[in-house]
Design a protein around this motif. Structure first.
Motif, PDB file in Angstrom:
ATOM      1  N   MET A   1       0.842  -1.188   0.000  1.00  0.00           N
ATOM      2  CA  MET A   1       0.000   0.000   0.000  1.00  0.00           C
ATOM      3  C   MET A   1       0.884   1.247   0.000  1.00  0.00           C
ATOM      4  N   ARG A   2       0.230   2.404  -0.170  1.00  0.00           N
ATOM      5  CA  ARG A   2       0.997   3.635  -0.356  1.00  0.00           C
ATOM      6  C   ARG A   2       1.301   4.337   0.971  1.00  0.00           C
ATOM      7  N   ILE A   3       2.551   4.695   1.139  1.00  0.00           N
ATOM      8  CA  ILE A   3       2.956   5.584   2.246  1.00  0.00           C
ATOM      9  C   ILE A   3       3.772   6.692   1.592  1.00  0.00           C
ATOM     10  N   GLY A   4       3.305   7.915   1.710  1.00  0.00           N
ATOM     11  CA  GLY A   4       4.039   9.037   1.117  1.00  0.00           C
ATOM     12  C   GLY A   4       4.291   8.826  -0.366  1.00  0.00           C
ATOM     13  N   GLY A   5       3.303   8.263  -1.060  1.00  0.00           N
ATOM     14  CA  GLY A   5       3.415   8.098  -2.511  1.00  0.00           C
ATOM     15  C   GLY A   5       4.230   6.877  -2.927  1.00  0.00           C
ATOM     16  N   HIS A  30       3.717   7.729  14.744  1.00  0.00           N
ATOM     17  CA  HIS A  30       4.532   8.934  14.898  1.00  0.00           C
ATOM     18  C   HIS A  30       5.789   8.891  14.039  1.00  0.00           C
ATOM     19  N   ARG A  31       6.338   7.681  13.878  1.00  0.00           N
ATOM     20  CA  ARG A  31       7.561   7.575  13.074  1.00  0.00           C
ATOM     21  C   ARG A  31       7.457   6.368  12.158  1.00  0.00           C
ATOM     22  N   PHE A  32       7.932   6.531  10.921  1.00  0.00           N
ATOM     23  CA  PHE A  32       7.998   5.391  10.006  1.00  0.00           C
ATOM     24  C   PHE A  32       9.445   4.924   9.976  1.00  0.00           C
ATOM     25  N   GLU A  33       9.698   3.785  10.621  1.00  0.00           N
ATOM     26  CA  GLU A  33      11.061   3.257  10.677  1.00  0.00           C
ATOM     27  C   GLU A  33      11.038   1.786  10.315  1.00  0.00           C
ATOM     28  N   LEU A 212      -5.649   4.068   6.646  1.00  0.00           N
ATOM     29  CA  LEU A 212      -6.787   4.628   5.909  1.00  0.00           C
ATOM     30  C   LEU A 212      -6.460   6.058   5.474  1.00  0.00           C
ATOM     31  N   GLY A 213      -5.847   6.821   6.395  1.00  0.00           N
ATOM     32  CA  GLY A 213      -5.472   8.196   6.071  1.00  0.00           C
ATOM     33  C   GLY A 213      -4.464   8.240   4.928  1.00  0.00           C
ATOM     34  N   SER A 214      -3.483   7.343   4.964  1.00  0.00           N
ATOM     35  CA  SER A 214      -2.468   7.319   3.910  1.00  0.00           C
ATOM     36  C   SER A 214      -3.086   7.006   2.553  1.00  0.00           C
ATOM     37  N   HIS A 215      -4.186   6.243   2.571  1.00  0.00           N
ATOM     38  CA  HIS A 215      -4.846   5.857   1.313  1.00  0.00           C
ATOM     39  C   HIS A 215      -5.975   6.818   0.939  1.00  0.00           C
TER      40      HIS A 215
END
Ligand code: MRU
Length: 364
Positions: A1-5, A30-33, A212-215
């Motif tokens: 799925m999409r995260i930041g495009g 809070h953080r994508f790691e 859901l927000g990211s999509h």
């Protein structure tokens, strides 16, 4: 799925061809790691600490953990030890045991030299199978959402309530309960999701809302106790949840609180669907009350992590000092409260007959 495009899956093999990368879900939203797993112990720790969680994802992470263990020692004894160690990290989701047995079956009869490569090959298949399975669950669920949309005025959204995170973060991609939502949204059907926050670990507020927000899917986070009121007020068209184990008679174990949603749904004639891949069915168990329920640390109830205005993430105490807490992580929804089981092979009643109608090979 999409995260930041960018398109992500939750787990992947690194370019070195052997180490495994995961998204650290304890850091979200809070953080994508990401974190690199280099040993069987790394994989076991990631499952236990819930850097990875969700039934299908802990299954494939365990499978990769076994691959990493076999790199160090491919003997039968070491394999048995690794499987036992990985399987005991989380007792409720049957996918964990299932995925490990799939890898064991793929390597068991091979000489030691061939085991590592065969284990990685089988694990890659399990990952691909999970993606395709979840995609199909979504395609079947799309029909369901479309039929509800047809009963509403054009443009009025279908309101879905979901509990915990049975999204792509819980699987390799797509998710189970969220896959129909993504398919509907992408097909232009207006859909809105009530997201249960899912105390104590907040998988709904932190993870489902994040995905859901990211999509771009409209959604609203609600406290866990709001579901009954929302259903009574006519604000929920359908509940769709995931599951960690479905027994052969259709009883459903899922995140604690799911049972109460099913009771409220029954009382308000709201359809209650459970989305699942084949790997979540425990054909050896008939009664849901025999499913082992994981008891987790009291700290998860007594404390809560959150982000401060300066961006730092801290954990604070939220309960009366000194009070004990209990933390059963899952509950069992009896089959009679489940409107239908939504699988990669379609929809069926929550019963032995229903499951066997989709998986006839299990009846032999
Ligand atoms: O404790 P968790 O976060 O692993 O619990 C996850 C759930 O309960 C999910 O609903 C379930 O695993 C289904 S995931 C497709």
């Amino acid at each position: 799925m999409r995260i930041g495009g960018r398109h992500y899956q939750t787990i992947w093999l690194n370019a070195d061809g052997w180490s495994v990368e995961i998204i650290d879900q304890t850091r979200l939203p809070h953080r994508f790691e990401t974190v690199t797993l280099r040993s069987c112990e790394d994989a076991a720790r990631a499952i236990l600490t819930m850097q990875v969680r969700g039934a299908p994802l802990i299954g494939v992470t365990a499978a990769y953990g076994l691959c990493l263990g076999l790199r160090e020692d491919a003997s039968d004894e070491a394999m048995d030890r690794a499987i036992a160690d990985l399987a005991r990290q989380r007792p409720t989701a049957v996918n964990l045991r299932w995925a490990l047995e799939e890898v064991r079956a793929a390597v068991r009869n091979l000489p030691r030299e061939g085991r590592v490569e065969a284990a990685y090959r089988r694990t890659a298949e399990l990952c691909r199978d999970d993606v395709e399975t979840c995609r199909r669950i979504g395609a079947h669920g799309l029909d369901l959402i479309r039929s509800i949309a047809a009963t509403k005025q054009p443009g009025v959204p279908v309101n879905v309530l979901t509990h915990c995170n049975a999204g792509w973060l819980a699987c390799v991609d797509w998710g189970t309960a969220t896959s129909p939502v993504y398919h509907a949204h992408d097909a232009g059907i207006p859909v809105h999701v009530w997201v249960d926050e899912t105390r104590p670990r907040n998988q709904g507020a932190a993870l489902t809302a994040y995905e859901l927000g990211s999509h771009g899917v409209p959604h609203t986070i609600v406290v866990d106790n709001a579901g009954g009121h929302l259903m009574q007020s006519g604000k929920v068209d359908v509940c769709i949840v995931g599951t960690d184990r479905v027994t052969a008679n259709g009883d459903v174990a899922n995140k604690i609180g799911t049972y109460l949603k099913a009771l409220a749904a029954e009382d308000n004639a709201v359809p209650f669907y459970v989305a699942l891949p084949h790997s979540t069915i425990d054909w050896d168990l008939d009664d849901g009350l025999d499913i082992p329920i994981e008891e987790r640390s009291a700290d998860e109830v007594l404390k809560m992590p959150g982000r401060l205005p300066d961006g730092s993430v801290v954990t604070v105490e939220i309960a009366a000092p000194g009070s004990p807490a209990g933390n059963p992580a899952f509950d069992v929804t009896p089959a009679r409260l489940v409107t239908g089981l939504l699988t990669e092979r379609g929809l069926c009643p929550a019963s032995r007959e229903g499951l066997l109608s989709l998986y006839p090979e299990r009846g032999r």
